[in-house]
Design a protein around this motif. Structure first.
Motif, PDB file in Angstrom:
ATOM      1  N   THR A  93       0.834  -1.208   0.000  1.00 14.86           N
ATOM      2  CA  THR A  93       0.000   0.000   0.000  1.00 14.86           C
ATOM      3  C   THR A  93       0.865   1.253   0.000  1.00 14.86           C
ATOM      4  OG1 THR A  93      -1.792  -1.142   1.144  1.00 14.86           O
ATOM      5  CG2 THR A  93      -1.788   1.261   1.254  1.00 14.86           C
ATOM      6  N   HIS A  94       1.952   1.227   0.749  1.00 17.91           N
ATOM      7  CA  HIS A  94       2.863   2.377   0.757  1.00 17.91           C
ATOM      8  C   HIS A  94       3.422   2.628  -0.639  1.00 17.91           C
ATOM      9  CE1 HIS A  94       6.306   4.916   2.150  1.00 17.91           C
ATOM     10  NE2 HIS A  94       5.443   5.238   3.096  1.00 17.91           N
ATOM     11  N   ILE A  95       3.796   1.558  -1.323  1.00 22.54           N
ATOM     12  CA  ILE A  95       4.312   1.685  -2.693  1.00 22.54           C
ATOM     13  C   ILE A  95       3.238   2.240  -3.617  1.00 22.54           C
ATOM     14  CG2 ILE A  95       5.156   0.379  -4.674  1.00 22.54           C
ATOM     15  CD1 ILE A  95       7.138   0.768  -2.284  1.00 22.54           C
ATOM     16  N   ALA A  96       2.016   1.702  -3.528  1.00 21.02           N
ATOM     17  CA  ALA A  96       0.916   2.181  -4.369  1.00 21.02           C
ATOM     18  C   ALA A  96       0.607   3.640  -4.085  1.00 21.02           C
ATOM     19  CB  ALA A  96      -0.320   1.321  -4.153  1.00 21.02           C
ATOM     20  N   SER A  97       0.686   4.047  -2.818  1.00 19.70           N
ATOM     21  CA  SER A  97       0.410   5.434  -2.444  1.00 19.70           C
ATOM     22  C   SER A  97       1.447   6.381  -3.037  1.00 19.70           C
ATOM     23  CB  SER A  97       0.385   5.563  -0.920  1.00 19.70           C
ATOM     24  OG  SER A  97       0.165   6.900  -0.525  1.00 19.70           O
ATOM     25  N   ILE A  98       2.712   5.989  -3.004  1.00 17.75           N
ATOM     26  CA  ILE A  98       3.757   6.822  -3.620  1.00 17.75           C
ATOM     27  C   ILE A  98       3.479   7.015  -5.104  1.00 17.75           C
ATOM     28  CG2 ILE A  98       6.202   6.857  -4.283  1.00 17.75           C
ATOM     29  CD1 ILE A  98       6.798   5.448  -1.627  1.00 17.75           C
ATOM     30  N   ILE A  99       2.972   5.979  -5.744  1.00 18.13           N
ATOM     31  CA  ILE A  99       2.707   6.042  -7.186  1.00 18.13           C
ATOM     32  C   ILE A  99       1.457   6.842  -7.496  1.00 18.13           C
ATOM     33  CG2 ILE A  99       2.109   4.675  -9.225  1.00 18.13           C
ATOM     34  CD1 ILE A  99       3.748   2.367  -7.971  1.00 18.13           C
ATOM     35  N   ALA A 100       0.342   6.567  -6.813  1.00 18.91           N
ATOM     36  CA  ALA A 100      -0.971   6.974  -7.326  1.00 18.91           C
ATOM     37  C   ALA A 100      -1.817   7.855  -6.433  1.00 18.91           C
ATOM     38  CB  ALA A 100      -1.779   5.711  -7.653  1.00 18.91           C
ATOM     39  N   ASP A 113      13.711  11.376   7.936  1.00 14.31           N
ATOM     40  CA  ASP A 113      13.875  11.647   6.499  1.00 14.31           C
ATOM     41  C   ASP A 113      13.380  10.486   5.638  1.00 14.31           C
ATOM     42  OD1 ASP A 113      15.029  14.076   7.111  1.00 14.31           O
ATOM     43  OD2 ASP A 113      17.079  13.300   7.049  1.00 14.31           O
ATOM     44  N   GLY A 114      12.241   9.911   5.989  1.00 13.18           N
ATOM     45  CA  GLY A 114      11.648   8.849   5.182  1.00 13.18           C
ATOM     46  C   GLY A 114      10.733   9.419   4.121  1.00 13.18           C
ATOM     47  N   ILE A 115      10.114   8.527   3.367  1.00 11.32           N
ATOM     48  CA  ILE A 115       9.163   8.908   2.319  1.00 11.32           C
ATOM     49  C   ILE A 115       7.760   8.768   2.896  1.00 11.32           C
ATOM     50  CG2 ILE A 115       8.374   8.494  -0.020  1.00 11.32           C
ATOM     51  CD1 ILE A 115      11.313   9.393   0.217  1.00 11.32           C
ATOM     52  N   LEU A 116       7.016   9.855   2.877  1.00  9.35           N
ATOM     53  CA  LEU A 116       5.682   9.888   3.484  1.00  9.35           C
ATOM     54  C   LEU A 116       4.629   9.412   2.493  1.00  9.35           C
ATOM     55  CD1 LEU A 116       4.096  10.821   6.062  1.00  9.35           C
ATOM     56  CD2 LEU A 116       3.677  12.962   4.820  1.00  9.35           C
ATOM     57  N   ALA A 117       3.806   8.456   2.912  1.00  9.01           N
ATOM     58  CA  ALA A 117       2.703   7.964   2.091  1.00  9.01           C
ATOM     59  C   ALA A 117       1.709   7.263   3.001  1.00  9.01           C
ATOM     60  CB  ALA A 117       3.205   7.010   1.000  1.00  9.01           C
ATOM     61  N   GLU A 118       0.536   6.945   2.451  1.00  8.54           N
ATOM     62  CA  GLU A 118      -0.470   6.222   3.226  1.00  8.54           C
ATOM     63  C   GLU A 118      -0.194   4.727   3.210  1.00  8.54           C
ATOM     64  OE1 GLU A 118      -4.738   8.352   3.652  1.00  8.54           O
ATOM     65  OE2 GLU A 118      -4.411   7.278   1.785  1.00  8.54           O
ATOM     66  N   SER A 119      -0.562   4.058   4.302  1.00 10.11           N
ATOM     67  CA  SER A 119      -0.532   2.611   4.331  1.00 10.11           C
ATOM     68  C   SER A 119      -1.354   2.114   5.512  1.00 10.11           C
ATOM     69  CB  SER A 119       0.901   2.076   4.422  1.00 10.11           C
ATOM     70  OG  SER A 119       0.915   0.682   4.143  1.00 10.11           O
ATOM     71  N   ILE A 120      -1.488   0.797   5.578  1.00  9.81           N
ATOM     72  CA  ILE A 120      -2.245   0.189   6.659  1.00  9.81           C
ATOM     73  C   ILE A 120      -1.349  -0.007   7.874  1.00  9.81           C
ATOM     74  CG2 ILE A 120      -3.747  -1.018   5.049  1.00  9.81           C
ATOM     75  CD1 ILE A 120      -2.116  -3.585   5.742  1.00  9.81           C
ATOM     76  N   SER A 121      -1.964  -0.275   9.010  1.00  6.04           N
ATOM     77  CA  SER A 121      -1.219  -0.698  10.182  1.00  6.04           C
ATOM     78  C   SER A 121      -0.740  -2.130   9.948  1.00  6.04           C
ATOM     79  CB  SER A 121      -2.105  -0.650  11.426  1.00  6.04           C
ATOM     80  OG  SER A 121      -1.505  -1.360  12.493  1.00  6.04           O
ATOM     81  N   PRO A 122       0.487  -2.455  10.321  1.00 10.05           N
ATOM     82  CA  PRO A 122       0.965  -3.826  10.101  1.00 10.05           C
ATOM     83  C   PRO A 122       0.223  -4.859  10.938  1.00 10.05           C
ATOM     84  CG  PRO A 122       2.525  -2.591  11.418  1.00 10.05           C
ATOM     85  CD  PRO A 122       1.519  -1.598  10.921  1.00 10.05           C
ATOM     86  N   ASP A 123      -0.481  -4.415  11.964  1.00  6.41           N
ATOM     87  CA  ASP A 123      -1.227  -5.330  12.827  1.00  6.41           C
ATOM     88  C   ASP A 123      -2.725  -5.325  12.554  1.00  6.41           C
ATOM     89  OD1 ASP A 123       1.122  -5.998  14.283  1.00  6.41           O
ATOM     90  OD2 ASP A 123       0.950  -4.107  15.362  1.00  6.41           O
ATOM     91  N   ASP A 124      -3.189  -4.378  11.742  1.00  4.48           N
ATOM     92  CA  ASP A 124      -4.626  -4.239  11.533  1.00  4.48           C
ATOM     93  C   ASP A 124      -4.895  -3.577  10.190  1.00  4.48           C
ATOM     94  OD1 ASP A 124      -7.325  -3.849  11.612  1.00  4.48           O
ATOM     95  OD2 ASP A 124      -7.371  -2.728  13.498  1.00  4.48           O
ATOM     96  N   PRO A 125      -5.211  -4.362   9.137  1.00  3.28           N
ATOM     97  CA  PRO A 125      -5.433  -3.780   7.811  1.00  3.28           C
ATOM     98  C   PRO A 125      -6.698  -2.938   7.704  1.00  3.28           C
ATOM     99  CG  PRO A 125      -5.905  -6.122   7.786  1.00  3.28           C
ATOM    100  CD  PRO A 125      -5.308  -5.831   9.121  1.00  3.28           C
ATOM    101  N   SER A 126      -7.503  -2.872   8.791  1.00  4.44           N
ATOM    102  CA  SER A 126      -8.671  -1.995   8.763  1.00  4.44           C
ATOM    103  C   SER A 126      -8.298  -0.567   9.148  1.00  4.44           C
ATOM    104  CB  SER A 126      -9.751  -2.514   9.728  1.00  4.44           C
ATOM    105  OG  SER A 126      -9.349  -2.356  11.081  1.00  4.44           O
ATOM    106  N   GLN A 127      -7.058  -0.354   9.599  1.00  2.00           N
ATOM    107  CA  GLN A 127      -6.603   0.969  10.004  1.00  2.00           C
ATOM    108  C   GLN A 127      -5.610   1.514   8.989  1.00  2.00           C
ATOM    109  OE1 GLN A 127      -7.888   2.617  12.726  1.00  2.00           O
ATOM    110  NE2 GLN A 127      -9.246   0.821  12.778  1.00  2.00           N
ATOM    111  N   VAL A 128      -5.901   2.693   8.475  1.00  2.00           N
ATOM    112  CA  VAL A 128      -5.035   3.328   7.481  1.00  2.00           C
ATOM    113  C   VAL A 128      -4.492   4.618   8.065  1.00  2.00           C
ATOM    114  CG1 VAL A 128      -4.897   4.342   5.175  1.00  2.00           C
ATOM    115  CG2 VAL A 128      -6.333   2.333   5.571  1.00  2.00           C
TER     116      VAL A 128
END
Length: 506
Positions: free
Chosen positions: A201-208, A355-370
């Motif tokens: 999801t993080h990768i997809a968010s960076i793209i789209a 200094d990371g790349i900011l994007a949306e993604s899910i919680s690694p413990d709960d895919p219902s949380q973004v």
């Protein structure tokens, strides 16, 4: 990850949380950090083989004959995956019905750690000012992407709100504007490529992404293809079938932010799939790897794939020459160019944010949380180039010319340092539809030969003479030719072979 105690109604979407301000946790806050992916001890799965039969309908009979279990039936690639005792696999591989028997490689997502940045907020709050990678690339606002499709081969994507097998998934708000094309899960063999890790999801968010964060190709259509599981790991045949799936369903770009191990050698099945994708006019982008070694990982090492390295902020808050390639990134002459990959262990610009790349993604413990996440790695760098490739295709650049066009935009690179043509700098390459700058056409001739190894007078070594010509046949001046020479190796060190590649590429 187990199912929740009470599964929510699929129609009950979690309410968006609107925030008035935004602050990342301190760089050293380990409570919200996720460690880099742990690589498997072996580069191949023990007790498994990929088999291609002259008659795929014979797979059941073959498995029964040798006491094997069919894990994956013959798919688009023609290969089946079988598991069983070593003697059974060896005997099956020698059966006259079997055309090819291959080891099943292990892959994992290329991740160098992650740090939570809290709730992603609502549409009224945007964080463009924290997406420093856009500024460093000189990315124009909203380059045209038309109906281009980017296939994301990863851990899945948070593209739908649903409950699957008792697990609740939520769509990432910033991906709501992207059309979803032919999703598929090659880990569980179903048409729902939901993310249960967070890398994809993080990768997809960076793209789209179009929303609180902005993707490089905001709003581009996505083809989520799950090849990595909840542990960010997967197997080769799933990747191979995913590539064929992307070919068959009209992908324009394939992003592969994943990696095989250092001892992996490409199978015939993988090479066939990559060659078929290239023949179909698909642009393929791969993460070069985060091991800090002097070689590029497969599949990025394929001549059909653009290998992308990661850059990080330098001590003077630049990204070009001060530090250049991030220390975790692999270095090789096979790298095409660098894109921002960041480093979550640093705060070079001293703004209190990693200094990371900011994007949306899910919680690694709960895919219902973004939420918003900072991640770093060549995975993130590759995602940026996949978005740029989609925009270039929409602006009229032919698939075969995407690599050269992007490399031409590199600044300050060094082949010797494994930086390719350098950090991507878009200038005014993508100000709007039809505005791509044209370039001159050159032709390259290469003459391979053997020469005496002056260190070992009784031995010879491979060499090559490379000459660039202009369209009228004159020798071109001031032209840089990038390339590699690949072979089976000759017992010499990887460093020696890399030097040969550098010498031949000059």
């Amino acid at each position: 990850m187990g199912p929740p105690d009470t599964a929510p109604d699929p129609q009950d979407e979690p309410a968006a949380v609107t925030v008035a301000s935004f602050a990342l946790p301190p760089v050293a806050d380990e409570a919200t950090s996720v460690a880099p992916s742990v690589e498997l001890a072996s580069d191949f799965v023990a007790g498994q083989r990929m088999l291609r039969l002259s008659d795929p309908d014979q797979i059941d009979a073959l498995a029964e004959t040798y006491g094997l279990t069919i894990l994956r039936r013959p798919g688009r690639s023609g290969y089946a995956l079988l598991e069983g005792p070593t003697d059974g696999l060896v005997a099956a591989s020698q059966d006259p019905r079997v055309q090819a028997s291959l080891a099943n490689g292990v892959i994992w997502g290329v991740q160098d750690g992650a740090t939570s940045a809290g709730q992603s907020g609502g549409a009224s709050q945007t964080y463009d000012h924290l997406q420093w990678h856009h500024d460093r690339m000189k990315l124009p606002a909203n380059p045209a992407v038309g109906d281009r499709v980017v296939a994301v081969l990863d851990t899945g994507v948070a593209y739908e709100t649903a409950v699957r097998d008792g697990v609740a998934y939520t769509q990432a708000p910033s991906l709501a504007s992207s059309a979803i094309v032919a999703p598929y899960d090659f880990v569980n063999d179903d048409p729902h490529a939901n993310d249960d890790h967070q890398h994809g999801t993080h990768i997809a968010s960076i793209i789209a992404s179009s929303g609180v964060v902005r993707g490089v190709a905001a709003g581009v259509a996505l083809m989520p293809i799950k090849v990595l599981d909840a542990d960010n790991q997967g197997h080769e045949l799933g990747l191979i079938e995913a590539i064929w799936h992307a070919i068959d369903h009209g992908a324009d770009v394939i992003n592969m932010s994943l990696s095989f191990g250092e001892q992996y050698r490409p199978s015939l099945a993988l090479q066939e799939a990559l060659a078929a994708a290239a023949d179909a006019g698909i642009v393929m982008i791969g993460a070069s790897g985060n091991r800090g070694t002097d070689m590029v990982s497969w599949p990025a090492a394929s001549p059909h794939v653009m290998a992308i390295g990661a850059a990080e902020l330098g001590d003077d808050d630049t990204i070009y020459l001060d530090q250049g390639r991030a220390g975790y990134g692999n270095a090789s002459a096979s790298i095409a160019l660098l894109a921002p990959g960041g480093n979550i262990d640093k705060d070079v610009d001293e703004n209190g944010l990693a200094d990371g790349i900011l994007a949306e993604s899910i919680s690694p413990d709960d895919p219902s949380q973004v939420g918003l996440w900072l991640m770093a790695g060549t995975s993130q760098s590759a995602a940026m180039l996949s978005g740029l490739a989609a925009a270039l295709l929409e602006n009229g650049i032919a698939p075969a010319d995407i690599s050269a066009t992007l490399q031409y935009q590199g600044k300050g690179g060094s082949l010797e340092k494994g930086e390719g043509s350098g950090m991507i700098d878009l200038w005014n390459l993508l100000p709007g539809p039809g505005a791509v700058q044209g370039g001159e056409t050159f032709y390259v001739a290469m003459l391979p030969f053997l020469e005496h190894d002056f260190g070992e007078p009784d031995e010879v070594r491979p060499a090559a003479r490379v000459v660039a010509f202009e369209a009228d046949g004159r020798v071109a001046k001031g032209v840089h030719v990038f390339g590699t020479i690949a072979g089976n190796g000759d017992g010499r060190s990887v460093l020696d072979r890399r030097r040969w590649r550098l010498r031949a590429a000059r």
